[in-house]
Motif scaffolding. Structure first.
Motif, short mmCIF file in Angstrom:
data_model
loop_
_atom_site.label_atom_id
_atom_site.label_comp_id
_atom_site.label_asym_id
_atom_site.label_seq_id
_atom_site.Cartn_x
_atom_site.Cartn_y
_atom_site.Cartn_z
N ALA A 56 40.18 50.05 30.87
CA ALA A 56 39.15 49.47 31.23
C ALA A 56 39.28 48.50 32.09
CB ALA A 56 37.98 49.08 30.27
N LYS A 57 40.40 47.65 31.72
CA LYS A 57 40.91 46.43 32.63
C LYS A 57 41.01 46.93 33.99
CE LYS A 57 42.87 43.06 30.79
NZ LYS A 57 44.02 42.20 30.01
N ILE A 58 42.32 47.88 33.96
CA ILE A 58 42.70 48.43 35.27
C ILE A 58 41.67 49.10 36.09
CG2 ILE A 58 45.22 48.42 34.51
CD1 ILE A 58 44.90 51.43 34.15
N ASP A 59 41.02 49.87 35.59
CA ASP A 59 39.64 50.38 36.11
C ASP A 59 38.91 49.16 36.99
OD1 ASP A 59 40.15 53.10 35.63
OD2 ASP A 59 38.75 53.14 33.91
N TRP A 60 38.74 48.19 36.10
CA TRP A 60 37.90 47.33 36.70
C TRP A 60 38.47 46.66 38.18
CZ3 TRP A 60 33.07 45.33 37.14
CH2 TRP A 60 33.03 43.76 37.61
N TRP A 61 39.75 46.43 38.14
CA TRP A 61 40.23 45.46 39.07
C TRP A 61 40.90 46.62 39.98
CZ3 TRP A 61 40.03 40.61 39.60
CH2 TRP A 61 39.69 39.75 38.29
N ILE A 62 41.54 47.58 39.94
CA ILE A 62 41.97 48.74 40.76
C ILE A 62 40.93 49.41 41.35
CG2 ILE A 62 43.50 50.57 41.05
CD1 ILE A 62 45.34 49.52 38.85
N MET A 63 40.04 50.03 40.75
CA MET A 63 39.00 50.90 41.29
C MET A 63 38.01 49.97 42.17
SD MET A 63 40.15 53.74 40.60
CE MET A 63 38.74 54.66 41.36
N SER A 64 37.80 48.87 41.56
CA SER A 64 36.63 48.16 42.38
C SER A 64 37.31 47.87 43.77
CB SER A 64 36.37 46.87 41.64
OG SER A 64 37.55 45.94 41.35
N TYR A 65 38.68 47.45 43.94
CA TYR A 65 38.89 46.96 45.20
C TYR A 65 39.18 48.38 45.94
CZ TYR A 65 41.91 46.06 48.89
OH TYR A 65 42.62 46.17 50.44
N ILE A 244 31.21 35.74 58.74
CA ILE A 244 31.73 36.90 58.26
C ILE A 244 31.58 37.15 56.74
CG2 ILE A 244 34.19 37.46 58.07
CD1 ILE A 244 34.73 36.03 60.47
N ILE A 245 31.49 38.42 56.37
CA ILE A 245 31.37 38.60 55.02
C ILE A 245 32.55 39.84 54.50
CG2 ILE A 245 28.95 38.36 54.88
CD1 ILE A 245 28.66 41.56 55.14
N GLY A 246 33.24 40.02 55.22
CA GLY A 246 34.34 40.99 55.05
C GLY A 246 35.68 40.40 54.46
N ILE A 247 35.80 39.20 54.94
CA ILE A 247 37.11 38.65 54.52
C ILE A 247 37.25 38.52 52.96
CG2 ILE A 247 38.54 36.40 54.67
CD1 ILE A 247 37.72 36.33 57.56
N PRO A 248 35.99 38.30 52.45
CA PRO A 248 36.38 38.12 50.82
C PRO A 248 36.76 39.52 50.34
CG PRO A 248 34.27 36.83 51.70
CD PRO A 248 34.85 37.76 52.76
N ILE A 249 36.52 40.54 50.76
CA ILE A 249 36.91 41.76 50.44
C ILE A 249 38.53 41.86 50.21
CG2 ILE A 249 36.75 44.38 50.54
CD1 ILE A 249 34.29 44.16 51.78
N ALA A 250 38.91 41.56 51.40
CA ALA A 250 40.53 41.50 51.71
C ALA A 250 41.11 40.39 50.64
CB ALA A 250 40.73 41.15 52.97
N MET A 251 40.38 39.16 50.61
CA MET A 251 41.05 38.19 49.76
C MET A 251 41.02 38.64 48.34
SD MET A 251 41.86 35.64 51.79
CE MET A 251 42.02 34.51 50.55
N TYR A 252 39.94 39.40 48.10
CA TYR A 252 39.83 39.99 46.74
C TYR A 252 41.10 41.11 46.18
CZ TYR A 252 37.98 42.67 42.57
OH TYR A 252 37.67 43.40 41.39
N GLY A 253 41.46 41.61 47.38
CA GLY A 253 42.46 42.66 47.27
C GLY A 253 43.91 41.96 46.71
N TYR A 254 44.12 40.65 47.47
CA TYR A 254 45.20 39.78 47.12
C TYR A 254 45.36 39.85 45.64
CZ TYR A 254 45.75 38.76 52.25
OH TYR A 254 46.06 38.98 53.62
N TRP A 255 44.17 39.26 45.00
CA TRP A 255 44.04 38.93 43.69
C TRP A 255 44.29 40.47 42.81
CZ3 TRP A 255 44.13 34.65 40.49
CH2 TRP A 255 43.81 34.98 39.36
N ALA A 256 43.41 41.43 42.99
CA ALA A 256 43.06 42.67 42.42
C ALA A 256 44.20 43.70 42.26
CB ALA A 256 41.84 43.25 42.79
N ILE A 257 44.89 43.75 43.32
CA ILE A 257 46.04 44.86 43.35
C ILE A 257 47.31 44.28 42.68
CG2 ILE A 257 47.43 46.24 44.84
CD1 ILE A 257 45.59 45.61 47.20
#
Length: 508
Positions: A56-65, A244-257
């Motif tokens: 569930a934890k890796i699903d939340w982080w990996i799949m969400s990003y 801009i609303i897209g940069i947070p998606i990329a910023m989330y990737g730095y944390w989630a991946i």
């Protein structure tokens, strides 16, 4: 179908923290019915509470990003078709094959970027590489809103394709580093379905922009589509507080991946989580990334997977290209408004999402990929046969034919899943073969559509519908060839028994 060799169990059939040899392994007792049903519904329901919590934890982080990032990527990739039928063709005086040229320039960039991006993933952490390129391609999409001619659009589309080349193979490689064969099919197809959702949303977005934003801030509705897909706003809108609303998606990737289990620095992974992740990959023979050497490159170049998977993915990509022209047929009928032309194909993308999820669940349930790929091809072939007859006065028949062409897309996720499973013994093989496969497919996608799907002939392509049916037939033949080779020449280290640690489950 399983090889007649005793195998170390994978996924829900083994303790993922233990790596057993064939001598040590004793087949487990038959599981209760509720556990078997639970494994089909969702692969963690029959596992221990600790492993359920981990998945569930890796699903939340990996799949969400992965899903959100690919949703955004596909919006950027496919918005040109919606813009074309919503005023861009007239404003930029486009004619003949200009729409295909825009796709070709994107495809050329995509081809050039594939293998270098996969090579970079062997040297740079995915958590740095993938989000950084997402930020870069977003800026180029924003620039498309200001294009004054087709030449400018072609140049920008090249750079968008070059940077977006990292997304699909990079994320598929990432998924293969974290999920077992019992889990990978579902996740790959859920990820694949996010592209269908993006195409569906793009139609609704363009229809809404056409009716509500056309002319706002001096921009036509099709230009607003690039602005919104680029996740930014023009200077006039910034004054209203919108940004801009897209940069947070990329910023989330730095944390989630989380990169790979053996070298992850993700702060959300605890020490016991890393140990469990490593054990899970060892239990299914999926080795961590090592240094890419010339020896590995020679092994890849002299093995059958790279050639057969390149061939099948070429056929897959060229076949599914056909459904992207549905809006041109709708426009040619002169029966629908611009909003309807953008909205009607979204029903196909909705059916695509449902069919992709069905393929994933069925494939994981039977632990086989090839049968589902063949079924998907047969469905799409039926649609292309209807279109090739071209009953132009029977709108219902044409609509049914178009809808069926959407339903093969999910097979692409299963093909890449099959690569991850057949090449479990080497992360370098997985990364490079996926990159080469994508490169080969889009190399053909850069020029073949110009010949068989000439938009100057739309909506009645002289050979396009028949060729699409042929591509799906070729895909069926190649699926059977891969099945045969995976049994005849299983991949792995010399001297190891097929299916043991170091040797992958071929997805049979």
């Amino acid at each position: 179908m399983e090889p007649d060799v005793e195998k170390v169990p994978t996924g829900d059939k083994a303790d993922p923290s233990v790596n057993l040899s064939p001598v040590d392994y004793t087949p487990p007792p038959k599981r209760p019915l509720k556990h078997r049903i639970g494994a089909v519904i969702w692969d963690s329901l029959d596992k221990t509470p600790e492993e359920r919590k981990f998945i569930a934890k890796i699903d939340w982080w990996i799949m969400s990003y992965c899903c959100v990032a690919y949703f955004v990527k596909y919006l950027d990739q496919t918005n040109v078709s919606n813009a074309y039928v919503s005023g861009m063709k007239e404003d930029l005086v486009m004619a003949g094959n200009d729409l295909n040229l825009l796709t070709t320039f994107w495809t050329v960039g995509y081809i050039v970027g594939q293998v270098p991006s996969q090579l970079m993933l062997t040297k740079v952490r995915p958590s740095i590489w993938l989000p950084s390129l997402e930020i870069a391609w977003s800026l180029f999409v924003i620039g498309m809103a200001g294009a004054k001619n087709t030449s400018t659009l072609c140049a920008l589309r090249f750079f968008v394709g070059l940077l977006e080349a990292s997304a699909y193979p990079g994320i598929m490689t990432l998924l293969g580093n974290w999920y077992t064969p019992m889990e990978l099919g579902k996740r790959s197809c859920i990820f694949q379905a996010s592209s269908s959702a993006a195409q569906m949303f793009s139609g609704y977005l363009q229809a809404a922009l056409y009716s509500g934003m056309d002319g706002r801030a001096g921009l036509r509705a099709w230009r607003w589509l690039f602005v919104f897909d680029g996740k930014s706003t023009p200077p006039e809108a910034l004054q209203d507080g919108r940004g801009i609303i897209g940069i947070p998606i990329a910023m989330y990737g730095y944390w989630a991946i989380p990169d790979a289990p053996t070298d992850s620095k993700a702060r959300w992974l605890k020490g016991e989580d890393r140990d469990r992740a490593i054990g899970r990959m060892e239990s299914c023979g999926r080795e961590p990334m090592k240094k890419l050497t010339w020896k590995i490159i020679r092994e890849i170049a002299t093995s059958w997977p790279v050639y057969l998977f390149c061939s099948i993915f070429i056929a897959h990509v060229l076949g599914i290209r056909i459904y992207s022209y549905m809006n041109l047929w709708l426009k040619a009928t002169h029966q629908y408004t611009t909003e309807e032309i953008n909205i009607i194909p979204t029903a196909g993308y909705g059916a695509q999402i449902v069919s992709t999820i069905i393929y994933a669940w069925t494939s994981d349930a039977i632990q086989s990929r090839w049968e589902i790929i063949i079924v998907a091809c047969l469905i799409a072939m039926a649609g292309n046969i209807i279109l090739s007859v071209y009953p132009e006065h029977n709108t219902s028949a044409m609509m049914a034919g178009w809808m069926l062409t959407f339903l093969e897309t999910g097979a692409g996720g299963l093909i890449i899943t099959w690569i991850n499973e057949i090449c479990s013994h080497s992360a370098e093989h997985r990364a490079m073969i996926i990159g080469v496969v994508e490169t080969a497919a889009y190399t053909f996608n850069a020029w073949v559509p110009l010949l068989i799907y000439n938009t100057g002939e739309a909506p009645h392509f002289s050979i396009g519908y028949e060729m699409a049916a042929m591509f799906f037939a070729i895909e069926i033949v190649l699926t059977l060839a891969i099945l045969y080779c995976s049994k005849k020449w299983p991949q792995g280290r010399k001297g190891e028994v097929a299916g043991t640690p170091g040797e992958p489950d071929a997805g049979m």
